[in-house]
Enzyme design. Structure first.
Site, PDB file in Angstrom:
ATOM      1  N   HIS A 220       0.919  -1.163   0.030  1.00  0.00           N
ATOM      2  CA  HIS A 220      -0.010  -0.120  -0.100  1.00  0.00           C
ATOM      3  C   HIS A 220       0.905   0.936  -0.079  1.00  0.00           C
ATOM      4  O   HIS A 220       2.104   1.370   0.354  1.00  0.00           O
ATOM      5  CB  HIS A 220      -0.975  -0.065   1.235  1.00  0.00           C
ATOM      6  CG  HIS A 220      -0.237   0.195   2.678  1.00  0.00           C
ATOM      7  ND1 HIS A 220      -0.010  -0.975   3.241  1.00  0.00           N
ATOM      8  CD2 HIS A 220       0.100   0.988   3.253  1.00  0.00           C
ATOM      9  CE1 HIS A 220       0.666  -0.689   4.370  1.00  0.00           C
ATOM     10  NE2 HIS A 220       0.690   0.722   4.480  1.00  0.00           N
TER      11      HIS A 220
ATOM     12  N   HIS B 287       4.065   6.832   3.957  1.00  0.00           N
ATOM     13  CA  HIS B 287       4.918   5.745   3.723  1.00  0.00           C
ATOM     14  C   HIS B 287       4.702   4.988   2.527  1.00  0.00           C
ATOM     15  O   HIS B 287       3.388   5.144   2.116  1.00  0.00           O
ATOM     16  CB  HIS B 287       5.275   5.152   4.782  1.00  0.00           C
ATOM     17  CG  HIS B 287       4.169   4.274   5.603  1.00  0.00           C
ATOM     18  ND1 HIS B 287       3.064   4.969   6.515  1.00  0.00           N
ATOM     19  CD2 HIS B 287       3.869   3.140   5.216  1.00  0.00           C
ATOM     20  CE1 HIS B 287       2.306   4.023   6.770  1.00  0.00           C
ATOM     21  NE2 HIS B 287       2.479   2.846   5.960  1.00  0.00           N
TER      22      HIS B 287
ATOM     23  N   GLU C  72       7.736   0.865   5.045  1.00  0.00           N
ATOM     24  CA  GLU C  72       7.242  -0.276   5.844  1.00  0.00           C
ATOM     25  C   GLU C  72       7.710  -1.513   5.119  1.00  0.00           C
ATOM     26  O   GLU C  72       7.439  -1.598   3.970  1.00  0.00           O
ATOM     27  CB  GLU C  72       5.868  -0.121   6.274  1.00  0.00           C
ATOM     28  CG  GLU C  72       5.247  -0.991   7.142  1.00  0.00           C
ATOM     29  CD  GLU C  72       3.788  -0.845   7.482  1.00  0.00           C
ATOM     30  OE1 GLU C  72       3.199  -0.081   6.495  1.00  0.00           O
ATOM     31  OE2 GLU C  72       3.066  -1.453   8.427  1.00  0.00           O
TER      32      GLU C  72
END
Lengths: 132, 132
Positions: free
Chosen positions: A7, A79, A128
């Protein structure tokens, strides 16, 4: 090592308005808001055919996105999340190469192990990693 | 209206170093640099299974990413690109709804029609639409 883009996370101070931008203006499929108090955010998932956009609004007084929104009150890209097969092996490889890993592996918002990497070592981008 | 996430664009002042981060640290498949003088960037494509990351370095003195790198010298996420079926229809719908469309539809870096949307109307995020 990295696989799919899981994502892109976009921080916002106004989740309802931001969800409406994606739903009504951009015509995307948008979820109801999910409160994730243990992660300090409320999230709306924008489902695209090949990946997700996650709209994040701070929840509680220790939200990990609060500082970002202080600097950028109108929100923005916070992010990216890449999938890995083995998060401990990924973390160890990156740390051994001298890259800054931020804290320990934790259980992330999708119930899977995640770890964050320092933007200064990853092209100015908070990354991440999530064990898929 | 929007379909796939075509790419996430990350601006960098040092394309070689940034490509090495994705190739050597993150273990991704990374292209050779492509100079696109008509777009004011040199690009390296990071090929993920479901989408692309595009690493952009300014090329020439009128680069569209020069101002971004002045503010953020260590680079960072510059824009996201969503695919649409009909870019003129998308542009007209957004403009009619009062969203700010940046300039005219042009031929983008992939040889397809693109248009950019103002971050202030799209959750602080510069959005590119590309006719797929």
């Amino acid at each position: 090592m990295i696989g799919r883009l899981n994502h892109v996370a976009i921080a916002t101070a106004d989740l309802e308005k931001s969800a409406a931008v994606y739903r009504d203006l951009l015509g995307a499929k948008v979820s109801a808001p999910h409160a994730l108090p243990e992660h300090g955010v409320t999230v709306v998932f924008v489902e695209l055919p090949n990946t997700k956009i996650e709209l994040l609004q701070p929840l509680g007084d220790k939200s990990p996105i609060a500082a970002y929104l202080e600097k950028s009150p109108s929100g923005g890209m916070h992010h990216v999340c890449y999938e890995v097969d083995d998060i401990a092996a990924a973390r160890d490889k990156l740390a051994a190469a001298g890259a800054r890993v931020l804290g320990d592996i934790k259980i992330g918002a999708h119930g899977k192990p995640v770890v964050f990497l320092h933007p200064k070592d990853f092209v100015g981008t908070l990354v991440e990693l999530e064990q898929a």
